[in-house]
Design a protein around this motif. Structure first.
Motif, PDB file in Angstrom:
ATOM      1  N   UNK A 259       8.834 -65.434  37.064  1.00  9.91           N
ATOM      2  CA  UNK A 259       7.916 -64.991  36.060  1.00  9.91           C
ATOM      3  C   UNK A 259       8.238 -63.718  35.296  1.00  9.91           C
ATOM      4  N   UNK A 260       8.503 -63.460  33.881  1.00 10.53           N
ATOM      5  CA  UNK A 260       8.572 -62.560  34.236  1.00 10.53           C
ATOM      6  C   UNK A 260       7.887 -61.876  32.098  1.00 10.53           C
ATOM      7  N   UNK A 261       6.379 -61.743  33.525  1.00 16.66           N
ATOM      8  CA  UNK A 261       4.918 -60.588  32.562  1.00 16.66           C
ATOM      9  C   UNK A 261       5.296 -59.079  32.128  1.00 16.66           C
ATOM     10  N   UNK A 262       6.719 -59.051  32.475  1.00 17.91           N
ATOM     11  CA  UNK A 262       6.403 -56.959  31.871  1.00 17.91           C
ATOM     12  C   UNK A 262       6.411 -57.156  30.239  1.00 17.91           C
ATOM     13  N   UNK A 263       6.765 -57.729  29.850  1.00 21.57           N
ATOM     14  CA  UNK A 263       6.506 -57.167  28.069  1.00 21.57           C
ATOM     15  C   UNK A 263       5.266 -57.312  27.401  1.00 21.57           C
ATOM     16  N   UNK A 264       4.405 -58.656  27.501  1.00 20.13           N
ATOM     17  CA  UNK A 264       2.966 -58.736  27.423  1.00 20.13           C
ATOM     18  C   UNK A 264       2.811 -60.521  27.810  1.00 20.13           C
ATOM     19  N   UNK A 265       1.978 -59.801  28.734  1.00 16.43           N
ATOM     20  CA  UNK A 265       1.353 -60.383  29.980  1.00 16.43           C
ATOM     21  C   UNK A 265       0.092 -62.153  28.884  1.00 16.43           C
ATOM     22  N   UNK A 266      -0.053 -61.657  28.086  1.00 12.77           N
ATOM     23  CA  UNK A 266      -1.155 -62.553  27.941  1.00 12.77           C
ATOM     24  C   UNK A 266       0.117 -63.513  26.550  1.00 12.77           C
ATOM     25  N   UNK A 267       1.340 -63.114  26.150  1.00  9.59           N
ATOM     26  CA  UNK A 267       1.205 -63.760  25.619  1.00  9.59           C
ATOM     27  C   UNK A 267       2.173 -64.746  26.283  1.00  9.59           C
ATOM     28  N   UNK A 268       2.786 -64.768  27.316  1.00 10.11           N
ATOM     29  CA  UNK A 268       3.555 -65.691  28.614  1.00 10.11           C
ATOM     30  C   UNK A 268       2.372 -66.487  29.116  1.00 10.11           C
ATOM     31  N   UNK A 269       1.252 -66.248  29.315  1.00 11.67           N
ATOM     32  CA  UNK A 269      -0.001 -66.993  30.095  1.00 11.67           C
ATOM     33  C   UNK A 269      -0.613 -67.887  28.566  1.00 11.67           C
ATOM     34  N   UNK A 270      -0.189 -67.658  27.391  1.00  9.49           N
ATOM     35  CA  UNK A 270      -0.209 -68.410  25.582  1.00  9.49           C
ATOM     36  C   UNK A 270       0.670 -69.206  26.342  1.00  9.49           C
ATOM     37  N   UNK A 271       1.872 -69.205  25.957  1.00 12.66           N
ATOM     38  CA  UNK A 271       2.441 -70.111  26.729  1.00 12.66           C
ATOM     39  C   UNK A 271       3.115 -71.090  27.586  1.00 12.66           C
ATOM     40  N   UNK A 272       2.964 -70.257  28.598  1.00 11.53           N
ATOM     41  CA  UNK A 272       2.270 -71.387  29.986  1.00 11.53           C
ATOM     42  C   UNK A 272       1.702 -72.254  29.166  1.00 11.53           C
ATOM     43  N   UNK A 273       0.388 -72.009  28.826  1.00 13.55           N
ATOM     44  CA  UNK A 273      -0.624 -73.064  28.705  1.00 13.55           C
ATOM     45  C   UNK A 273      -0.421 -74.421  27.736  1.00 13.55           C
ATOM     46  N   UNK A 274       0.235 -73.860  26.930  1.00 13.37           N
ATOM     47  CA  UNK A 274       0.632 -75.058  25.934  1.00 13.37           C
ATOM     48  C   UNK A 274       2.063 -75.666  27.254  1.00 13.37           C
ATOM     49  N   UNK A 275       2.590 -75.119  27.618  1.00 10.28           N
ATOM     50  CA  UNK A 275       3.427 -75.576  28.483  1.00 10.28           C
ATOM     51  C   UNK A 275       3.318 -76.229  29.068  1.00 10.28           C
ATOM     52  N   UNK A 276       2.110 -76.631  29.347  1.00  9.66           N
ATOM     53  CA  UNK A 276       1.060 -77.638  30.907  1.00  9.66           C
ATOM     54  C   UNK A 276       0.745 -78.382  30.068  1.00  9.66           C
ATOM     55  N   UNK A 277       0.433 -77.897  28.974  1.00 10.09           N
ATOM     56  CA  UNK A 277      -1.186 -79.194  28.191  1.00 10.09           C
ATOM     57  C   UNK A 277       0.102 -80.387  27.255  1.00 10.09           C
ATOM     58  N   UNK A 278       1.353 -79.718  27.107  1.00  9.95           N
ATOM     59  CA  UNK A 278       2.479 -80.675  26.169  1.00  9.95           C
ATOM     60  C   UNK A 278       2.988 -81.594  27.895  1.00  9.95           C
ATOM     61  N   UNK A 279       3.286 -81.256  28.771  1.00  8.83           N
ATOM     62  CA  UNK A 279       4.002 -81.915  29.781  1.00  8.83           C
ATOM     63  C   UNK A 279       3.574 -83.206  31.245  1.00  8.83           C
ATOM     64  N   UNK A 280       2.217 -81.222  30.788  1.00 16.51           N
ATOM     65  CA  UNK A 280       1.565 -82.934  32.226  1.00 16.51           C
ATOM     66  C   UNK A 280       0.201 -83.689  31.868  1.00 16.51           C
ATOM     67  N   UNK A 281      -0.974 -84.233  32.395  1.00 14.39           N
ATOM     68  CA  UNK A 281      -1.779 -85.283  32.350  1.00 14.39           C
ATOM     69  C   UNK A 281      -2.727 -84.584  33.416  1.00 14.39           C
TER      70      UNK A 281
END
Length: 96
Positions: free
Chosen positions: A1-23
């Protein structure tokens, strides 16, 4: 996981992906690389106590690192991210 630049942006993107791909609730597989250190491994395992997690560990060929795979059923993407943040506080652990 690449958190170096902006961890909050990374987690926001991860949350969106998880919401879209899983029930949710859904199973989630964490993978970490840990310096061969029983204390650090125990710290990680402790974060998943009482969650019904299945934890598998493999020591590297050289014995310097241990890969830790944790399969656990979680309620929502926020819990997934919370666990990544908790593990991220343990020095030397790499999240994959």
């Amino acid at each position: 996981m690449s958190l170096d630049k902006n961890p909050e942006e990374f987690y926001k993107k991860l949350k969106t992906q998880l919401e879209e791909t899983s029930s949710w609730p859904a199973p989630y597989l964490y993978k970490f690389i840990v310096p061969a250190n029983a204390e650090k491994e125990a710290q990680i395992e402790g974060l998943f106590d009482h969650l019904g997690a299945v934890i598998k560990k493999n020591v590297s060929r050289t014995g310097k690192y241990t890969s830790v795979s944790i399969n656990v059923r979680l309620d929502n993407p926020d819990v997934v991210i919370e666990k990544y943040k908790e593990v991220g506080k343990i020095e030397g652990v790499i999240s994959l």
